[in-house]
Design an enzyme around this catalytic site. Structure first.
Site, PDB file in Angstrom:
ATOM      1  N   LYS A 140       1.004  -1.196   0.086  1.00  0.00           N
ATOM      2  CA  LYS A 140       0.043  -0.026   0.005  1.00  0.00           C
ATOM      3  C   LYS A 140       0.994   1.181   0.134  1.00  0.00           C
ATOM      4  O   LYS A 140       1.941   1.155   0.884  1.00  0.00           O
ATOM      5  CB  LYS A 140      -0.864   0.006   1.253  1.00  0.00           C
ATOM      6  CG  LYS A 140      -1.865   0.921   1.345  1.00  0.00           C
ATOM      7  CD  LYS A 140      -2.669   0.912   2.540  1.00  0.00           C
ATOM      8  CE  LYS A 140      -4.044   1.674   2.715  1.00  0.00           C
ATOM      9  NZ  LYS A 140      -4.441   1.472   4.191  1.00  0.00           N
ATOM     10  N   SER A 168      -9.676   0.764   2.866  1.00  0.00           N
ATOM     11  CA  SER A 168      -8.827   1.973   2.046  1.00  0.00           C
ATOM     12  C   SER A 168      -7.722   1.414   1.552  1.00  0.00           C
ATOM     13  O   SER A 168      -7.154   1.839   0.380  1.00  0.00           O
ATOM     14  CB  SER A 168      -8.251   2.957   3.249  1.00  0.00           C
ATOM     15  OG  SER A 168      -7.478   2.535   3.900  1.00  0.00           O
ATOM     16  N   SER A 179      -9.638  -1.427   7.306  1.00  0.00           N
ATOM     17  CA  SER A 179      -9.279  -1.069   5.984  1.00  0.00           C
ATOM     18  C   SER A 179      -8.384  -2.453   5.027  1.00  0.00           C
ATOM     19  O   SER A 179      -8.006  -2.216   4.114  1.00  0.00           O
ATOM     20  CB  SER A 179      -8.176  -0.164   5.783  1.00  0.00           C
ATOM     21  OG  SER A 179      -8.979   1.124   5.703  1.00  0.00           O
TER      22      SER A 179
HETATM   23  N1  GLN Z   1     -12.940   2.928   6.404  1.00  0.00           N
HETATM   24  C1  GLN Z   1     -12.686   3.463   7.824  1.00  0.00           C
HETATM   25  C2  GLN Z   1     -12.362   4.931   7.658  1.00  0.00           C
HETATM   26  O1  GLN Z   1     -12.702   5.564   6.650  1.00  0.00           O
HETATM   27  C3  GLN Z   1     -11.536   2.676   8.169  1.00  0.00           C
HETATM   28  C4  GLN Z   1     -10.181   3.130   7.457  1.00  0.00           C
HETATM   29  C5  GLN Z   1      -8.950   2.502   7.730  1.00  0.00           C
HETATM   30  O2  GLN Z   1      -9.135   1.222   8.477  1.00  0.00           O
HETATM   31  N2  GLN Z   1      -7.764   2.906   7.393  1.00  0.00           N
HETATM   32  O3  GLN Z   1     -11.888   5.379   8.604  1.00  0.00           O
END
Ligand code: GLN
Length: 478
Positions: free
Chosen positions: A79, A154, A178
């Site tokens: 990532k 994400s 994420s």
């Molecule tokens: N989707 C969640 C958020 O928007 C989790 C994001 C993540 O785990 N980085 O915060």
């Protein structure tokens, strides 16, 4: 079978037996990227030359008769939030569009030491904020199972890259879901270890008390190999833990009979859980009852209803503080203005996307004088209650089973206009994040061509048990 379709274990065994070379293996991933990444758009940067050079080195070692590590010569993607020395690291943000990392994250450094082959840096929601990868400052990523749908987020680029055969495993980060959520939506295994099990050093911070480094794999056997390589104490990171690692590849083979399984009733009563997903999860639970020979028992996590709200106070508070460093002077994008303040304002206004700004504003508000007690402090207290729910449950059971996501992958554009709907797609992953627990998602069925993920949550530092149960389930699910 094409080389890029192999698992880590299969590829390693063949490399050692000289059935093909690391250059051929890497080449097959790079070919696949060339062939399909124009549609999927999993990568921000492809590190073709470095990848081939590393693969060549591994081939030389093999030719000389040196012993190689399990991950030597195996292509992976990271990532684009992991700093890799001298490689562009954007965090999916315009504000870091041209940022070249001057140093290396602990995780990628450990993989480098094992001679792993990095094929590229993957797309993500800006600074890991989102559930669909549509918040990327550059472009959205598409789900390889249906190009009109999101891969989740994400870490959507990493999940999609693995599902598309662009690499044999991929790194991600999980702050509220994420890794698990995109793993479920792309039909791969996603592992979020215990908070502290893996080092956050060199990973661009979103919300430091929640950020957890993890990864995507094709199966649990591979997941065990990766955890062994990346986990463990790090003197550069004060929240990393020195609790001893287990021998994961051995542990996953041990017996699962008699393991006590818990089903949180609140998760299944939640509005918004797709009935088809519910059915598939129920079937998976039944299978697991068969495998373990023990009846799953209902448990209660009474503060589940408050978890999402609690997360959306704590996380933005930490975001607002962590992102204060992007001022247009120290790193990345720098917009000129008449004075310093003007330059700060202009750089941040142009560099950050809408979701990031929304969270900085929310976080700044909840930390401000007069609101701190009402919001931030209250949310911390609720976080403790969520954690206590799990503590109570784990007095009765060894693992907790739940859906990973309420629905399979949704359409691109479907939720982007409604942040609350987007936030709700992490409803099942956020509680374990607040409690710092290890959890994984693994494929357990499909609705049409869309994969569904089963979530297994474990006790702190008990990655071995969730991996073991996942492994047995994988072997017997047919
Ligand atoms: N989707 C969640 C958020 O928007 C989790 C994001 C993540 O785990 N980085 O915060």
């Amino acid at each position: 079978m094409k080389l890029n379709e192999l698992t880590i274990k299969q590829a390693h065994d063949s490399l050692v037996k000289k059935e093909f070379t690391a250059v051929e293996l890497t080449g097959s991933c790079l070919d696949e990227i060339k062939k399909t990444d124009q549609q999927i758009r999993a990568f921000i940067t492809v590190t073709l030359e470095q990848a081939l050079a590393k693969a060549k080195q591994v081939d030389q070692k093999i030719a000389q008769g040196d012993s190689i590590s399990d991950l030597a010569g195996i292509p992976y993607a990271a990532k684009d939030i992991f700093c890799v020395a001298n490689i562009k690291t954007t965090a999916g943000s315009k504000i870091l569009e041209n940022f070249i990392a001057p140093y290396e994250s602990t995780t990628t450094a450990r993989l480098k030491k094992q001679d792993a082959v990095l094929v590229g840096k993957t797309n993500l929601d800006e600074f890991a904020m989102g559930s669909s990868t549509e918040n990327s400052g550059f472009f959205p990523t598409h789900n390889p199972h249906d190009l009109e749908r999101v891969p989740g987020g994400s870490s959507g680029g990493s999940a999609a890259a693995l599902a598309a055969g662009h690499c044999l495993y991929a790194l991600g980060t999980d702050t509220g879901g994420s890794i698990r959520q995109p793993a479920a939506m792309c039909g791969v295994v996603g592992v979020k270890p215990t908070y502290g099990r893996t080092s956050r050093y060199g990973v661009i911070a979103m919300a430091s008390s929640l950020d957890t480094i993890g990864y995507f794999a094709k199966n649990i056997e591979d997941a065990a190999i990766i955890l062994q390589a990346v986990a463990g104490d790090d003197e550069k990171e004060s929240t990393s833990s020195n609790i001893a690692l287990d021998h994961y590849s051995e542990e996953i083979k041990k017996d699962v009979r008699g393991l006590k399984i818990g089903i949180p009733q609140e998760y299944f009563e939640l509005e918004g859980l797709d009935p088809e997903v519910k059915k598939i999860i129920a079937k998976a639970i039944k299978k697991i009852e068969e495998i373990t020979g023990s009846r799953a028992r209902e448990i209660s996590l009474p503060h589940t209803d408050y978890a999402l709200a609690c997360y959306y106070i704590i996380m933005p508070a930490e975001v607002s503080s962590n992102l204060a460093r992007y001022d247009g002077i120290k790193y990345g994008l720098s917009e000129k203005s008449q004075d310093l303040l003007g330059s700060y304002l202009k750089s941040r206004a142009q560099g950050f996307g809408a979701e990031v700004k929304r969270r900085i504003i929310l976080g700044t508000y909840s930390l401000s004088y007069g609101y701190y007690d009402a919001y931030y402090k209250k949310a911390l207290a609720v976080r403790t209650l969520v954690k206590k729910d799990f503590d109570q449950a784990f007095k009765l059971v060894d693992v907790i089973l739940a859906p990973t996501t309420p629905t399979p992958a949704f359409k691109l554009g479907e939720k982007i206009g409604d942040p609350l709907q987007m936030y709700a797609s992490d409803i099942f992953t956020i509680p374990a994040s607040l409690a710092g627990l290890p959890a994984l998602s693994l494929p357990c069925g499909q609705i049409g061509q869309l994969p569904v993920g089963l979530q297994i949550i474990g006790q702190q530092f008990d990655e071995k048990t969730i991996l073991r149960l996942g492994h047995y389930y994988e072997q017997n699910r047919k």
